[in-house]
Design a protein around this motif. Sequence first.
Motif, PDB file in Angstrom:
ATOM      1  N   GLY A 296     -15.768 -63.692   8.180  1.00  0.00           N
ATOM      2  CA  GLY A 296     -14.826 -62.943   8.995  1.00  0.00           C
ATOM      3  C   GLY A 296     -13.585 -63.753   9.312  1.00  0.00           C
ATOM      4  N   SER A 297     -12.589 -63.029   9.772  1.00  0.00           N
ATOM      5  CA  SER A 297     -11.312 -63.633  10.156  1.00  0.00           C
ATOM      6  C   SER A 297     -11.273 -63.794  11.677  1.00  0.00           C
ATOM      7  N   TYR A 298     -10.482 -64.760  12.138  1.00  0.00           N
ATOM      8  CA  TYR A 298     -10.315 -64.963  13.575  1.00  0.00           C
ATOM      9  C   TYR A 298      -8.851 -65.299  13.859  1.00  0.00           C
TER      10      TYR A 298
ATOM     11  N   TRP B 179      -7.517 -67.108  17.292  1.00  0.00           N
ATOM     12  CA  TRP B 179      -7.174 -68.263  18.118  1.00  0.00           C
ATOM     13  C   TRP B 179      -8.391 -69.018  18.637  1.00  0.00           C
ATOM     14  N   GLY B 180      -9.580 -68.510  18.372  1.00  0.00           N
ATOM     15  CA  GLY B 180     -10.750 -69.075  19.052  1.00  0.00           C
ATOM     16  C   GLY B 180     -11.417 -70.230  18.330  1.00  0.00           C
ATOM     17  N   GLY B 181     -10.993 -70.525  17.100  1.00  0.00           N
ATOM     18  CA  GLY B 181     -11.585 -71.652  16.378  1.00  0.00           C
ATOM     19  C   GLY B 181     -12.948 -71.369  15.787  1.00  0.00           C
ATOM     20  N   GLY B 182     -13.423 -70.126  15.906  1.00  0.00           N
ATOM     21  CA  GLY B 182     -14.673 -69.784  15.211  1.00  0.00           C
ATOM     22  C   GLY B 182     -15.910 -69.707  16.077  1.00  0.00           C
TER      23      GLY B 182
ATOM     24  N   CYS C  93     -17.233 -59.475   9.820  1.00  0.00           N
ATOM     25  CA  CYS C  93     -16.615 -58.913  11.028  1.00  0.00           C
ATOM     26  C   CYS C  93     -15.727 -59.977  11.658  1.00  0.00           C
ATOM     27  N   PRO C  94     -14.525 -59.629  12.066  1.00  0.00           N
ATOM     28  CA  PRO C  94     -13.657 -60.622  12.725  1.00  0.00           C
ATOM     29  C   PRO C  94     -14.119 -60.920  14.155  1.00  0.00           C
ATOM     30  N   ALA C  95     -13.548 -61.980  14.719  1.00  0.00           N
ATOM     31  CA  ALA C  95     -13.744 -62.282  16.140  1.00  0.00           C
ATOM     32  C   ALA C  95     -13.024 -61.207  16.940  1.00  0.00           C
ATOM     33  N   MET C  96     -13.746 -60.558  17.838  1.00  0.00           N
ATOM     34  CA  MET C  96     -13.130 -59.519  18.669  1.00  0.00           C
ATOM     35  C   MET C  96     -13.530 -59.744  20.113  1.00  0.00           C
ATOM     36  N   GLY C  97     -13.035 -58.873  20.998  1.00  0.00           N
ATOM     37  CA  GLY C  97     -13.347 -58.992  22.425  1.00  0.00           C
ATOM     38  C   GLY C  97     -13.072 -60.418  22.863  1.00  0.00           C
ATOM     39  N   ASP C  98     -14.055 -61.045  23.479  1.00  0.00           N
ATOM     40  CA  ASP C  98     -13.946 -62.461  23.806  1.00  0.00           C
ATOM     41  C   ASP C  98     -15.020 -63.183  23.002  1.00  0.00           C
ATOM     42  N   GLU C  99     -14.674 -63.497  21.742  1.00  0.00           N
ATOM     43  CA  GLU C  99     -15.589 -64.202  20.842  1.00  0.00           C
ATOM     44  C   GLU C  99     -16.883 -63.428  20.596  1.00  0.00           C
TER      45      GLU C  99
ATOM     46  N   GLU D  44      -8.677 -68.226   9.300  1.00  0.00           N
ATOM     47  CA  GLU D  44      -7.737 -67.935  10.385  1.00  0.00           C
ATOM     48  C   GLU D  44      -6.740 -66.882   9.917  1.00  0.00           C
ATOM     49  N   ASN D  45      -6.728 -65.763  10.596  1.00  0.00           N
ATOM     50  CA  ASN D  45      -5.834 -64.638  10.283  1.00  0.00           C
ATOM     51  C   ASN D  45      -5.957 -64.199   8.822  1.00  0.00           C
ATOM     52  N   ALA D  46      -4.815 -64.001   8.116  1.00  0.00           N
ATOM     53  CA  ALA D  46      -4.899 -63.461   6.755  1.00  0.00           C
ATOM     54  C   ALA D  46      -5.299 -64.550   5.761  1.00  0.00           C
TER      55      ALA D  46
ATOM     56  N   SER E  61     -13.065 -54.133   9.660  1.00  0.00           N
ATOM     57  CA  SER E  61     -11.790 -54.843   9.688  1.00  0.00           C
ATOM     58  C   SER E  61     -10.747 -53.950  10.336  1.00  0.00           C
ATOM     59  N   GLY E  62     -10.080 -54.457  11.370  1.00  0.00           N
ATOM     60  CA  GLY E  62      -9.071 -53.648  12.055  1.00  0.00           C
ATOM     61  C   GLY E  62      -7.722 -53.707  11.375  1.00  0.00           C
ATOM     62  N   THR E  63      -7.303 -54.897  10.960  1.00  0.00           N
ATOM     63  CA  THR E  63      -5.958 -55.061  10.399  1.00  0.00           C
ATOM     64  C   THR E  63      -5.968 -55.580   8.961  1.00  0.00           C
ATOM     65  N   GLY E  64      -7.139 -55.587   8.331  1.00  0.00           N
ATOM     66  CA  GLY E  64      -7.202 -55.846   6.891  1.00  0.00           C
ATOM     67  C   GLY E  64      -7.559 -57.262   6.472  1.00  0.00           C
ATOM     68  N   ASN E  65      -7.606 -58.212   7.413  1.00  0.00           N
ATOM     69  CA  ASN E  65      -7.878 -59.589   7.000  1.00  0.00           C
ATOM     70  C   ASN E  65      -9.322 -59.770   6.507  1.00  0.00           C
ATOM     71  N   THR E  66     -10.247 -59.237   7.278  1.00  0.00           N
ATOM     72  CA  THR E  66     -11.659 -59.330   6.866  1.00  0.00           C
ATOM     73  C   THR E  66     -11.907 -58.466   5.633  1.00  0.00           C
ATOM     74  N   GLU E  67     -11.168 -57.367   5.532  1.00  0.00           N
ATOM     75  CA  GLU E  67     -11.302 -56.511   4.343  1.00  0.00           C
ATOM     76  C   GLU E  67     -10.865 -57.262   3.081  1.00  0.00           C
ATOM     77  N   ALA E  68      -9.770 -58.013   3.184  1.00  0.00           N
ATOM     78  CA  ALA E  68      -9.309 -58.783   2.016  1.00  0.00           C
ATOM     79  C   ALA E  68     -10.372 -59.808   1.618  1.00  0.00           C
TER      80      ALA E  68
HETATM   81  C1  LIG Z   1      -9.005 -56.803  20.601  1.00  0.00           C
HETATM   82  C2  LIG Z   1      -8.957 -58.114  19.846  1.00  0.00           C
HETATM   83  C3  LIG Z   1      -9.744 -59.170  20.278  1.00  0.00           C
HETATM   84  C4  LIG Z   1      -9.702 -60.393  19.606  1.00  0.00           C
HETATM   85  N1  LIG Z   1     -10.488 -61.430  20.063  1.00  0.00           N
HETATM   86  C5  LIG Z   1     -10.437 -62.622  19.405  1.00  0.00           C
HETATM   87  C6  LIG Z   1     -11.232 -63.715  19.851  1.00  0.00           C
HETATM   88  O1  LIG Z   1     -11.998 -63.628  20.822  1.00  0.00           O
HETATM   89  N2  LIG Z   1     -11.135 -64.886  19.177  1.00  0.00           N
HETATM   90  C7  LIG Z   1     -10.318 -65.056  18.083  1.00  0.00           C
HETATM   91  O2  LIG Z   1     -10.287 -66.131  17.504  1.00  0.00           O
HETATM   92  N3  LIG Z   1      -9.556 -64.016  17.639  1.00  0.00           N
HETATM   93  C8  LIG Z   1      -9.616 -62.812  18.269  1.00  0.00           C
HETATM   94  N4  LIG Z   1      -8.852 -61.776  17.795  1.00  0.00           N
HETATM   95  C9  LIG Z   1      -8.007 -61.957  16.608  1.00  0.00           C
HETATM   96  C10 LIG Z   1      -8.670 -61.365  15.383  1.00  0.00           C
HETATM   97  O3  LIG Z   1      -9.947 -61.913  15.151  1.00  0.00           O
HETATM   98  C11 LIG Z   1      -7.766 -61.656  14.169  1.00  0.00           C
HETATM   99  O4  LIG Z   1      -6.544 -60.982  14.340  1.00  0.00           O
HETATM  100  C12 LIG Z   1      -8.392 -61.256  12.858  1.00  0.00           C
HETATM  101  O5  LIG Z   1      -7.585 -61.738  11.796  1.00  0.00           O
HETATM  102  C13 LIG Z   1      -8.548 -59.758  12.723  1.00  0.00           C
HETATM  103  O6  LIG Z   1      -9.211 -59.471  11.524  1.00  0.00           O
HETATM  104  P1  LIG Z   1      -9.083 -58.060  10.801  1.00  0.00           P
HETATM  105  O7  LIG Z   1      -7.697 -58.013  10.187  1.00  0.00           O
HETATM  106  O8  LIG Z   1     -10.169 -58.052   9.785  1.00  0.00           O
HETATM  107  O9  LIG Z   1      -9.261 -57.005  11.856  1.00  0.00           O
HETATM  108  C14 LIG Z   1      -8.877 -60.550  18.468  1.00  0.00           C
HETATM  109  C15 LIG Z   1      -8.077 -59.472  18.047  1.00  0.00           C
HETATM  110  C16 LIG Z   1      -8.121 -58.267  18.718  1.00  0.00           C
HETATM  111  C17 LIG Z   1      -7.276 -57.124  18.227  1.00  0.00           C
END
Ligand SMILES: Cc1cc2nc3c(=O)[nH]c(=O)nc-3n(C[C@H](O)[C@H](O)[C@H](O)COP(=O)(O)O)c2cc1C
Length: 143
Positions: A89-91, A93-96, A56-62, A121-123, A10-17
């Motif tokens: 996991g948290s996301y 904007w990508g809808g999952g 694990c949250p959505a990162m990179g490009d999905e 979605e987010n927190a 978790s980068g910003t704590g949402n998935t951790e919560a």
């Molecule tokens: C580098 C980066 C890439 C991301 N890519 C996506 C994505 O592809 N799709 C999406 O829905 N959210 C994306 N996000 C948003 C994160 O999934 C969202 O902020 C999530 O709540 C982070 O969870 P965390 O607090 O556990 O790190 C991205 C965020 C970052 C910082």
Amino acid sequence: MSKVAIVYWSGTGNTEAMAKAIEEGAKGAGGDVSLFEVESFKASSVPDYDGLIFGCPAMGDEVLEEGSFEPLFTDAEKSLSGKPVALFGSYGWGGGAWMESWAERTRGDGAKLFSDGLIVENAPGDAELADCRQLGENFVKSL
Ligand SMILES: Cc1cc2nc3c(=O)[nH]c(=O)nc-3n(C[C@H](O)[C@H](O)[C@H](O)COP(=O)(O)O)c2cc1C
């Protein structure tokens, strides 16, 4: 008592919560539950657990976070066949979409995937945290 590992990044704590609420629910259902940030979990210990819950949250490009979670999960996949597994996991904007492909991949590993991945979605708010506790509870009861 079923032994369960919850392994998350978790980068910003949402998935951790979410992870902590899942832990609470799983413990409440009587599981022998250990919570690991991904860096402190060894893929070689997967066979020691009756069930695993990965977050694990959505990162990179999905996709999964590529620095530490993706390498760990790739290693863990070698031992997931037949294992009960849940994903969350948290996301943003990508809808999952990342979760759909992650769940598909995990089914392809032969894991017994516990329902679809739980996404927020987010927190997570109170209702989502209750869903997380429920997931932990139901997962342990299913073992
Ligand atoms: C580098 C980066 C890439 C991301 N890519 C996506 C994505 O592809 N799709 C999406 O829905 N959210 C994306 N996000 C948003 C994160 O999934 C969202 O902020 C999530 O709540 C982070 O969870 P965390 O607090 O556990 O790190 C991205 C965020 C970052 C910082």
